[in-house]
Write an enzyme that holds these catalytic residues in place. Structure first.
Site, short mmCIF file in Angstrom:
data_model
loop_
_atom_site.label_atom_id
_atom_site.label_comp_id
_atom_site.label_asym_id
_atom_site.label_seq_id
_atom_site.Cartn_x
_atom_site.Cartn_y
_atom_site.Cartn_z
N ILE A 63 0.90 -1.15 0.00
CA ILE A 63 0.00 0.00 0.00
C ILE A 63 0.94 1.20 0.00
CG2 ILE A 63 -0.25 -0.15 2.55
CD1 ILE A 63 -3.00 1.17 2.25
N SER A 64 0.78 2.10 -0.97
CA SER A 64 1.74 3.19 -1.15
C SER A 64 1.83 4.09 0.06
CB SER A 64 1.35 4.04 -2.36
OG SER A 64 1.60 3.34 -3.55
N GLN A 65 2.99 4.71 0.19
CA GLN A 65 3.21 5.72 1.23
C GLN A 65 2.22 6.86 1.00
OE1 GLN A 65 7.20 7.21 1.00
NE2 GLN A 65 6.86 8.79 2.53
#
Length: 213
Positions: A63-65
């Site tokens: 899950i992206s930053q």
């Protein structure tokens, strides 16, 4: 799992962090302040949900930053009602942020496991994309094009031509380009064959995979 006052408070702290890191678009910050990111992660990671970091999800993806999500979304310059193509649904978090901005989102995911999970999960927490597609993001979605915006959420070794061709005039493609480290790149379509290109520093993404199913 619920979205509590505590979670809302943690989200506001995250929004403050993003503001300090240079995210200026108030609509993007508000959207991130509304999306319950902890629901997109395994319950064991709840304490990390509002830390500005990427986290592992299924199928060796992340899950992206939040900063990366905010940065890409800001570059996309979304207006309510814009038709947006997302390449790489992943956990569905970026999709939820786009939906909070009032976009009509079409999202493609090539990992079956993630596609199935996001397809069930997003509507369950009240996020309805126009369509979630299991397929090859390199090809885009010609039958629905043109798009006002296309966002690629994985590192692409090159810029797929079909994505450029599916942009509306004035449309924006935000894509991290490169092999080990990616340069965040924005293409704005100025005419039939004319594109303006801007580069915005280095990021690290999981690789954008071609159709291997």
């Amino acid at each position: 799992m619920k979205d509590t006052f505590k979670h809302k408070g943690m989200r506001q702290q995250l929004v403050n962090t993003l503001r300090k890191k240079g995210i200026k678009d108030v609509k993007v910050l508000d959207a991130i302040g509304r999306v319950p990111r902890h629901l997109f992660m395994d319950s064991g990671f709840i304490d990390h949900a509002y830390v500005d970091k990427a986290f592992p999800i299924a199928a060796d993806q992340t899950i992206s930053q939040p900063y990366t999500v905010a940065f890409q979304t800001e570059l996309l310059n979304v207006k309510a009602g814009d038709k947006i193509l997302e390449v790489g649904t992943g956990s569905g978090y970026q999709c939820a942020v786009l939906l909070e901005l009032g976009a009509k989102v079409y999202s493609i995911e090539r990992q079956q496991e993630l596609f199935k999970k996001a397809s069930k999960f997003l509507p369950k927490i009240g996020y309805r994309a126009k369509k979630l597609i299991f397929g090859d993001g390199y090809k885009g979605l010609p039958e629905v094009a043109p798009f006002q915006g296309i966002i690629v959420t994985a590192g692409a070794p090159f810029v797929p031509k079909p994505l450029l061709s599916q942009l509306a005039i004035g449309g924006r493609l935000v894509i991290p380009v490169g092999d080990n480290v990616q340069v965040m790149t924005l293409f704005i379509r100025k005419g039939e064959k004319e594109f303006e290109k801007h580069e915005f520093g280095e990021f690290r993404f999981v690789p954008l995979l071609e159709d291997k199913n």
